[in-house]
Design a protein around this motif. Structure first.
Motif, mmCIF file in Angstrom:
data_model
loop_
_atom_site.group_PDB
_atom_site.id
_atom_site.type_symbol
_atom_site.label_atom_id
_atom_site.label_comp_id
_atom_site.label_asym_id
_atom_site.label_seq_id
_atom_site.Cartn_x
_atom_site.Cartn_y
_atom_site.Cartn_z
ATOM 1 N N LYS A 64 0.843 -1.193 0.000
ATOM 2 C CA LYS A 64 0.000 0.000 0.000
ATOM 3 C C LYS A 64 0.880 1.246 0.000
ATOM 4 O O LYS A 64 1.899 1.298 0.684
ATOM 5 C CB LYS A 64 -0.916 0.023 1.224
ATOM 6 C CG LYS A 64 -1.867 -1.162 1.321
ATOM 7 C CD LYS A 64 -2.716 -1.066 2.577
ATOM 8 C CE LYS A 64 -3.637 -2.272 2.721
ATOM 9 N NZ LYS A 64 -4.460 -2.181 3.950
ATOM 10 N N ALA A 66 0.608 5.134 0.920
ATOM 11 C CA ALA A 66 -0.210 6.155 1.580
ATOM 12 C C ALA A 66 0.256 7.541 1.156
ATOM 13 O O ALA A 66 1.458 7.830 1.139
ATOM 14 C CB ALA A 66 -0.122 6.008 3.094
ATOM 15 N N LYS A 89 -4.732 6.891 -0.838
ATOM 16 C CA LYS A 89 -3.866 5.710 -0.826
ATOM 17 C C LYS A 89 -4.040 4.907 -2.101
ATOM 18 O O LYS A 89 -5.069 4.975 -2.779
ATOM 19 C CB LYS A 89 -4.194 4.825 0.378
ATOM 20 C CG LYS A 89 -5.633 4.316 0.398
ATOM 21 C CD LYS A 89 -5.933 3.520 1.655
ATOM 22 C CE LYS A 89 -7.404 3.072 1.680
ATOM 23 N NZ LYS A 89 -7.731 2.297 2.900
#
Length: 266
Positions: A64, A66, A89
């Motif tokens: 991920k 962000a 994100k």
């Protein structure tokens, strides 16, 4: 593919500091670290994107990315510019990446938007709003809207400006709609409603209804008239490479009063 085959190629520069906390060649999706952008500039076909200094670091963890706080400055080939505050994100990095991000438009003077429009002599008011992108990165869904309040526009050839302009645009899924559009023209009023489909970043064919009441026609050559109007304007899709055409306008105009003050020769 269109960008790759085009004679116009994108260009730009990137300056950043990277802190790699984890990197495994056998499992690159498990990489972790931060990226501090120092200066980002990109350009394509006259459109420019800039990320100024001072943004919060981007954080990569567990597949991920962000984006806590990022300023984004956009400009067009005709000189219009806008700034956005971006937060969100990216998930499932790689094939099938998904986005969930919010783009907040900083207050934008209406004069910046209409500054290059013919016949506009003056424009007052501020445009602001927010747009959320979520879903597959290749084809995200849009949700949000933009508003203009207390606007005023002076047009060349009209003695009276459009005042008390109030417009609200709603973007939901694959459509953009005018949910509120009101203005005053002297002692008369104007109201518009309509919408158009969205195809990615392109706007499809649009249909807009225009309702005018007690509209005073410009007084020229001793002629003065007041009219009501119920019109429908249709606009063809503004797809890339398509020939631009004037909108098709249909409807009714009813003269409520008509005065002719010039001498009549018999």
């Amino acid at each position: 593919p269109q960008v790759a085959l085009s004679d116009v190629r994108p260009s730009g520069t990137l300056s950043a500091a990277m802190d790699i906390a984890r990197w495994d060649l056998e499992e690159p999706k498990a990489a972790a670290g931060t990226l501090q952008l120092a200066n980002v500039n990109a350009e394509y076909a006259g459109y420019k994107v800039r990320v100024p200094t001072g943004s919060a670091p981007l954080a990569l963890q567990g597949g991920k990315l962000a984006i806590p706080a990022l300023a984004l400055e956009l400009s067009t080939p005709r000189g219009q510019a806008a700034s956005f505050d971006v937060a969100g994100k990216l998930e499932k990095l790689g094939q099938g990446a998904e986005i969930d991000a919010t783009f907040g438009l900083r207050p934008l003077p209406l004069a910046t938007v209409l500054g290059m429009v013919p016949r506009v002599e003056r424009a007052d008011g501020m445009l602001q709003g927010k747009l959320r992108l979520h879903g597959p990165l290749a084809a995200p869904h849009y949700q949000g809207g933009f508003e203009l309040s207390n606007g005023e526009v002076a047009l060349h050839g009209f003695a009276t400006p459009l005042s008390d302009i109030s417009v609200a645009l709603s973007v939901d899924g694959s459509e953009i709609n005018i949910v509120r559009g009101n203005a005053r023209l002297g002692s008369g009023t104007l109201a518009i409603r309509g919408g158009a489909p969205l195809h990615g970043f392109e706007v499809g064919a649009a249909s807009v209804s225009i309702t005018g009441r007690n509209l005073s026609m410009p007084s020229t050559n001793g002629i003065h008239a007041v009219a009501d109007a119920d019109l429908l304007a249709t606009f063809q899709s503004a797809r890339s490479g398509a020939e631009r055409t004037l909108p098709r306008v249909t409807g009714n105009v009813m003269l409520k009063t008509f005065e002719y003050k010039r001498p009549v020769m018999m």
